[in-house]
Design a protein around this motif. Structure first.
Motif, PDB file in Angstrom:
ATOM      1  N   ILE A  78      38.267  45.392  33.555  1.00 19.55           N
ATOM      2  CA  ILE A  78      37.958  44.046  34.061  1.00 19.55           C
ATOM      3  C   ILE A  78      39.268  43.323  34.399  1.00 19.55           C
ATOM      4  O   ILE A  78      39.411  42.729  35.478  1.00 19.55           O
ATOM      5  CB  ILE A  78      37.131  43.236  33.030  1.00 19.55           C
ATOM      6  N   GLU A  79      40.234  43.398  33.482  1.00 20.99           N
ATOM      7  CA  GLU A  79      41.547  42.778  33.723  1.00 20.99           C
ATOM      8  C   GLU A  79      42.185  43.339  34.992  1.00 20.99           C
ATOM      9  O   GLU A  79      42.770  42.620  35.796  1.00 20.99           O
ATOM     10  CB  GLU A  79      42.495  43.044  32.536  1.00 20.99           C
ATOM     11  N   LYS A  80      42.055  44.656  35.175  1.00 22.85           N
ATOM     12  CA  LYS A  80      42.665  45.304  36.343  1.00 22.85           C
ATOM     13  C   LYS A  80      41.982  44.869  37.645  1.00 22.85           C
ATOM     14  O   LYS A  80      42.637  44.736  38.682  1.00 22.85           O
ATOM     15  CB  LYS A  80      42.605  46.828  36.192  1.00 22.85           C
ATOM     16  N   LEU A  81      40.676  44.669  37.583  1.00 25.93           N
ATOM     17  CA  LEU A  81      39.942  44.191  38.765  1.00 25.93           C
ATOM     18  C   LEU A  81      40.358  42.770  39.139  1.00 25.93           C
ATOM     19  O   LEU A  81      40.510  42.445  40.311  1.00 25.93           O
ATOM     20  CB  LEU A  81      38.433  44.239  38.519  1.00 25.93           C
ATOM     21  N   VAL A  82      40.567  41.936  38.108  1.00 25.50           N
ATOM     22  CA  VAL A  82      41.020  40.570  38.372  1.00 25.50           C
ATOM     23  C   VAL A  82      42.422  40.606  38.988  1.00 25.50           C
ATOM     24  O   VAL A  82      42.711  39.879  39.945  1.00 25.50           O
ATOM     25  CB  VAL A  82      40.994  39.711  37.081  1.00 25.50           C
ATOM     26  N   ALA A  83      43.277  41.494  38.486  1.00 25.10           N
ATOM     27  CA  ALA A  83      44.629  41.636  39.046  1.00 25.10           C
ATOM     28  C   ALA A  83      44.562  42.062  40.518  1.00 25.10           C
ATOM     29  O   ALA A  83      45.321  41.570  41.361  1.00 25.10           O
ATOM     30  CB  ALA A  83      45.430  42.643  38.219  1.00 25.10           C
ATOM     31  N   LEU A  84      43.624  42.968  40.832  1.00 27.27           N
ATOM     32  CA  LEU A  84      43.430  43.419  42.218  1.00 27.27           C
ATOM     33  C   LEU A  84      43.062  42.218  43.103  1.00 27.27           C
ATOM     34  O   LEU A  84      43.626  42.024  44.193  1.00 27.27           O
ATOM     35  CB  LEU A  84      42.326  44.485  42.245  1.00 27.27           C
ATOM     36  N   LEU A  85      42.130  41.400  42.625  1.00 31.44           N
ATOM     37  CA  LEU A  85      41.700  40.226  43.401  1.00 31.44           C
ATOM     38  C   LEU A  85      42.831  39.199  43.525  1.00 31.44           C
ATOM     39  O   LEU A  85      42.974  38.532  44.558  1.00 31.44           O
ATOM     40  CB  LEU A  85      40.455  39.597  42.766  1.00 31.44           C
ATOM     41  N   ASN A  86      43.646  39.089  42.476  1.00 35.68           N
ATOM     42  CA  ASN A  86      44.807  38.189  42.535  1.00 35.68           C
ATOM     43  C   ASN A  86      45.790  38.630  43.621  1.00 35.68           C
ATOM     44  O   ASN A  86      46.421  37.806  44.279  1.00 35.68           O
ATOM     45  CB  ASN A  86      45.516  38.123  41.182  1.00 35.68           C
ATOM     46  N   THR A  87      45.897  39.947  43.795  1.00 30.12           N
ATOM     47  CA  THR A  87      46.769  40.490  44.849  1.00 30.12           C
ATOM     48  C   THR A  87      46.244  40.068  46.222  1.00 30.12           C
ATOM     49  O   THR A  87      47.009  39.613  47.080  1.00 30.12           O
ATOM     50  CB  THR A  87      46.845  42.036  44.747  1.00 30.12           C
ATOM     51  N   LEU A  88      44.930  40.196  46.427  1.00 34.09           N
ATOM     52  CA  LEU A  88      44.330  39.786  47.707  1.00 34.09           C
ATOM     53  C   LEU A  88      44.586  38.296  47.962  1.00 34.09           C
ATOM     54  O   LEU A  88      44.869  37.886  49.093  1.00 34.09           O
ATOM     55  CB  LEU A  88      42.823  40.059  47.723  1.00 34.09           C
ATOM     56  N   ASP A  89      44.488  37.514  46.904  1.00 30.47           N
ATOM     57  CA  ASP A  89      44.719  36.073  46.987  1.00 30.47           C
ATOM     58  C   ASP A  89      46.176  35.799  47.400  1.00 30.47           C
ATOM     59  O   ASP A  89      46.443  34.980  48.288  1.00 30.47           O
ATOM     60  CB  ASP A  89      44.410  35.439  45.621  1.00 30.47           C
ATOM     61  N   ARG A  90      47.088  36.511  46.772  1.00 28.51           N
ATOM     62  CA  ARG A  90      48.520  36.321  47.076  1.00 28.51           C
ATOM     63  C   ARG A  90      48.814  36.653  48.545  1.00 28.51           C
ATOM     64  O   ARG A  90      49.586  35.975  49.207  1.00 28.51           O
ATOM     65  CB  ARG A  90      49.367  37.193  46.143  1.00 28.51           C
ATOM     66  N   TRP A  91      48.156  37.711  49.057  1.00 29.87           N
ATOM     67  CA  TRP A  91      48.355  38.091  50.460  1.00 29.87           C
ATOM     68  C   TRP A  91      47.919  36.992  51.424  1.00 29.87           C
ATOM     69  O   TRP A  91      48.453  36.864  52.512  1.00 29.87           O
ATOM     70  CB  TRP A  91      47.607  39.394  50.775  1.00 29.87           C
ATOM     71  N   ILE A  92      46.915  36.196  51.028  1.00 31.14           N
ATOM     72  CA  ILE A  92      46.486  35.078  51.883  1.00 31.14           C
ATOM     73  C   ILE A  92      47.649  34.082  52.007  1.00 31.14           C
ATOM     74  O   ILE A  92      47.976  33.612  53.097  1.00 31.14           O
ATOM     75  CB  ILE A  92      45.219  34.367  51.344  1.00 31.14           C
TER      76      ILE A  92
END
Length: 297
Positions: A73-87
């Motif tokens: 779950i933590e890793k999935l949130v980190a993945l989504l945080n990466t997508l957010d950072r790319w924005i």
């Protein structure tokens, strides 16, 4: 929905080594007659089972309640945080048309390139072969880069992505609440940011006759959260004060808040279906009605 629980695997046991072969998904629904085949398929049963299992899992629970957060779950949130950072790293470009900012294509190209690597960070080494298959669902879940639009089909791809992670044993029964409250909720935040930043068009929207321009599942799970609430009734969600005071606890109200931020004019005009739903007497009736509507749509 209990039929889905075997997919999630009992949390205590070590999952048996999976005898699974993986393949790159391809589009199978190409004409109207394919819909019947889809509805009879194991994939459809798994997908709806997954949606309904989570619907029960979050029933009567607040977003802010305590729940187990596993490493995946933590890793999935980190993945989504990466997508957010790319924005943040890909600001909108100046262009003549107001909607569909072309910078989205640059952002999407990065995801297209990195998706398998991102998925590989979430799944254990012995399941590495699954990454190319599962990554397709992640890429499909953020909108269409040609049309620069986003809709409930993209949302469904994200749910399918999470469902795949359950099927291969990465997510388990006791991850249910975290799947919705931590991962899916974070996904929604990132999608709202995409929709706002790049002024994405609603995909396949029914305009005023649809439930919402962009999402559907948070209304299902969000109404389940509100079942048997001591004082919040469906009629209250059109009250601005109620929404402002309770949106951090309930996904449904977060959705309403976003709609009112994005749209002007009377609620009954821009969101007629939701306005009608506010007249339904109980949240369990709202929840059942939305599930029927989701299956039909």
């Amino acid at each position: 929905f209990t039929s889905f629980l075997h997919l999630l695997g009992a949390s205590e046991e070590v999952a048996p080594p999976l005898q699974q072969s993986f393949m790159i998904p391809k589009k199978e629904i190409n004409m109207v007659s394919d819909m019947a085949k889809w509805k009879r398929s194991q994939a459809y049963a798994d997908y709806m089972g997954f949606i309904l299992t989570l619907n029960e899992g979050v029933r009567g629970k607040k977003l802010t309640c305590e729940y187990k957060v596993s490493e995946p779950i933590e890793k999935l949130v980190a993945l989504l945080n990466t997508l957010d950072r790319w924005i943040d790293e890909t600001p909108p470009v100046d262009q003549p048309s107001r909607f569909g900012n072309k910078a989205f294509r640059t952002w999407y190209a990065k995801l297209d390139q990195e998706a398998e690597k991102l998925v590989a960070t979430v799944i254990p080494k012995h399941l590495a072969d699954a990454a190319p298959e599962v990554a397709v669902y992640l890429k499909e879940s953020v909108g269409n880069s040609t049309r620069i639009d986003y809709g409930t089909g993209h949302e469904a791809a994200f749910a399918a992505f999470l469902c795949c992670l359950c099927k291969i044993g990465v997510l388990r029964v006791d991850d249910q609440m975290a799947i919705v409250f931590k991962v899916f909720n974070r996904y929604l935040e990132v999608m709202r940011k995409l929709q706002k930043t790049y002024r994405m068009e609603p995909a396949g929207s029914q305009g005023v006759w649809g439930l919402d321009d962009f999402q559907f599942l948070p209304f299902i799970w969000g109404s389940s959260q509100l079942i048997d609430h001591p004082n919040l009734e469906p009629r209250h969600f059109v009250d601005e004060k109620v929404v402002n005071e309770n949106h951090k606890d309930f996904m449904f109200l977060e959705c309403i808040l976003f709609i009112t931020e994005m749209k002007t004019g009377p609620f009954a005009e821009h969101s007629n279906q939701l306005w009608n739903i506010s007249a339904v007497p109980s949240w369990s009736k709202v929840n059942q009605g939305l599930i029927r509507m989701y299956k039909a749509e």
